[in-house]
Scaffold this active site. Structure first.
Site, short mmCIF file in Angstrom:
data_model
loop_
_atom_site.label_atom_id
_atom_site.label_comp_id
_atom_site.label_asym_id
_atom_site.label_seq_id
_atom_site.Cartn_x
_atom_site.Cartn_y
_atom_site.Cartn_z
N TYR A 138 -5.08 53.84 30.04
CA TYR A 138 -5.14 54.32 28.89
C TYR A 138 -5.82 55.85 29.25
O TYR A 138 -5.96 56.48 28.24
CB TYR A 138 -5.67 53.60 27.58
CG TYR A 138 -4.79 52.89 27.24
CD1 TYR A 138 -4.26 51.47 27.82
CD2 TYR A 138 -3.95 52.96 26.09
CE1 TYR A 138 -3.36 50.51 27.38
CE2 TYR A 138 -2.86 52.07 25.59
CZ TYR A 138 -2.60 51.01 26.21
OH TYR A 138 -1.60 50.10 25.73
N LYS A 185 -7.14 40.50 37.10
CA LYS A 185 -6.10 40.23 38.02
C LYS A 185 -6.78 40.57 39.42
O LYS A 185 -6.47 41.47 40.13
CB LYS A 185 -5.02 41.16 37.89
CG LYS A 185 -3.96 40.80 38.67
CD LYS A 185 -2.90 39.75 38.51
CE LYS A 185 -1.89 39.67 39.44
NZ LYS A 185 -1.31 38.17 39.53
N ASP A 217 -1.76 36.59 34.44
CA ASP A 217 -0.44 35.96 34.35
C ASP A 217 -0.74 34.49 34.20
O ASP A 217 0.05 33.97 33.14
CB ASP A 217 0.19 36.05 35.78
CG ASP A 217 -0.58 35.85 36.97
OD1 ASP A 217 -1.73 35.79 36.72
OD2 ASP A 217 0.21 35.57 38.19
N ASP A 241 -3.80 44.71 25.45
CA ASP A 241 -2.55 45.16 24.58
C ASP A 241 -1.54 44.23 24.83
O ASP A 241 -0.87 43.79 23.74
CB ASP A 241 -1.90 46.57 25.41
CG ASP A 241 -0.80 47.06 24.73
OD1 ASP A 241 -0.82 47.01 23.08
OD2 ASP A 241 0.00 47.59 25.32
N ASP A 245 -0.68 41.07 21.68
CA ASP A 245 0.53 40.97 21.11
C ASP A 245 1.24 39.41 21.17
O ASP A 245 1.43 38.78 20.33
CB ASP A 245 1.39 41.69 21.61
CG ASP A 245 1.85 43.02 20.65
OD1 ASP A 245 0.74 43.43 20.20
OD2 ASP A 245 3.07 43.66 20.81
#
Ligand code: IPM
Ligand code: MG
Length: 361
Positions: A138, A185, A217, A241, A245
């Site tokens: 971002y 990660k 993951d 993000d 959701d």
């Protein structure tokens, strides 16, 4: 207590839901010492169509000079992709809103809305995601290298990583949670190894808080396998993000989700997570709970008023026992004569009746 609140009503259902947030604030104003002054700060697709800018400087100034910001939604189907998004990202950058706090809670009366099997969620869902809100991809560093290649860089700074992790640890410690999960990660990304090192180093100051790192993951899988066991999570911007959701849908409707874009030393912005939903705009059927719970967060985080925050939450919970907007009007609700379908303003009214009944005493 006088508070100036900038209002970004925005596009689509934004104005409808913000009006219900204002209704809640006015109800509270009537029965407490709070006094609110509202100032419109236009932003988004409609503004872009009228003046060629999705975030006029005048609006940004109004936001920067207010005590806090209530935001509806921005975005329209007939404006170029990225126009509305750029405006949101600019507010986050310019006001340095580096914490994006996204709580997800399954209300007892909405258990039927959860897409997971009942035995998986019998202990409820109550998760706070702390998403870093200014860095990573971002930061918008990158571009088209040539016709065949495009690049976006994941930018992490020690300052940026440290402050979100510190904020999350402080929150966990203040609210007496016993664990802070970090999502990265680190098996692949150097930036994640940097993140994990900082998380572990800050964690040494909080020996009584359990510290667990997940790869993103595996965490996404864990979130649907055992959501009841997860309570507080800190992660970087893009993972946040995505994860937020996924978490939000566990309670059945994005219409229920609230968030705070927080600058702990400045002005913060509170925002439902559902977006502008142009397909249902103007029909009066939007769910205002995401906005009302954003107002709850405003009391807790910006006004340091845990009592009123809790009271708004309880009022929402009680209202939801008997009424629902269309997005949460499930088969179960349709077959239950005790639960009625209502529109956006009726939902706001019902929450305000509860608030009034508590504050009048
Ligand atoms: C969010 C949204 C934004 C984001 C978009 C609209 C820029 O998806 O707030 O989660 O990616 O942060
Ligand atoms: Mg998002």
């Amino acid at each position: 207590m006088k508070k100036q609140i900038a209002l970004v009503k925005g596009d689509g259902i934004g104005p409808e839901v913000v009006n219900e947030g204002i209704k809640v604030l006015k109800t509270i104003e009537k029965y407490t010492d709070y006094s609110f002054e509202f100032k419109d700060a236009p932003m988004g697709g409609e503004v872009w169509k009228n003046c060629g800018e999705s975030l006029p400087q005048t609006s940004l100034n109004i936001m920067a000079q207010s005590d806090t910001i209530l935001f509806g939604a921005v975005g329209l189907p007939d404006i170029p992709q990225g126009v509305a998004e750029k405006a949101i990202l600019k507010v986050r950058q310019d006001l340095d809103l580096y914490v994006n706090l996204r709580p997800v809670k399954l209300y007892p009366s909405l258990h039927d809305m959860c897409p997971l099997k009942p035995e998986i969620v019998e202990n409820g869902i109550d998760i706070a995601v702390f998403r870093e809100n200014t860095e990573s991809v971002y930061a918008q560093i990158g571009g088209i290298v040539n016709q065949e290649t495009a690049v976006n860089s994941m930018v992490y700074t020690r300052k940026g990583v440290s402050r979100i992790i510190e904020y999350a640890f402080e929150y966990v410690s203040r609210n007496k949670f016993d664990e802070l999960i970090s999502v990265d990660k680190a098996n692949v990304l150097t930036v994640s190894q940097f993140w994990r090192q900082i998380y572990q180093s800050i964690g040494k100051k909080y020996p009584s808080i359990k510290q667990t790192s997940y790869y993103v993951d595996a965490f996404c899988q864990w979130l649907i396998r055992a959501p009841s066991s997860i309570h507080t999570v800190v992660t970087e911007n893009m993972f946040g993000d995505i994860v937020s959701d996924e978490a939000a849908y566990l309670v059945g409707s994005l219409g229920m989700g609230a968030s705070g874009n927080i600058n702990p030393n400045g002005v913060s912005m509170y925002e439902p997570i559902h977006g502008s939903a142009p397909d249902i705009a103007g029909q009066g059927i939007a769910n205002p709970i995401g906005t009302i719970l954003s107002v709850k967060m405003m009391f807790e985080e910006s006004f340091q008023d845990a009592y009123l925050g809790e009271m708004i939450d309880k009022s929402v919970e009680i209202a939801l026992e008997k009424i629902r907007t269309i997005d949460i009007y499930s088969k179960y609700a349709q077959n239950n004569s005790q639960i009625n379908r209502v529109n956006c303003t009726e939902m706001g009214d019902a929450v305000c009746i509860q608030i009034k009944s508590v504050l009048k005493k």
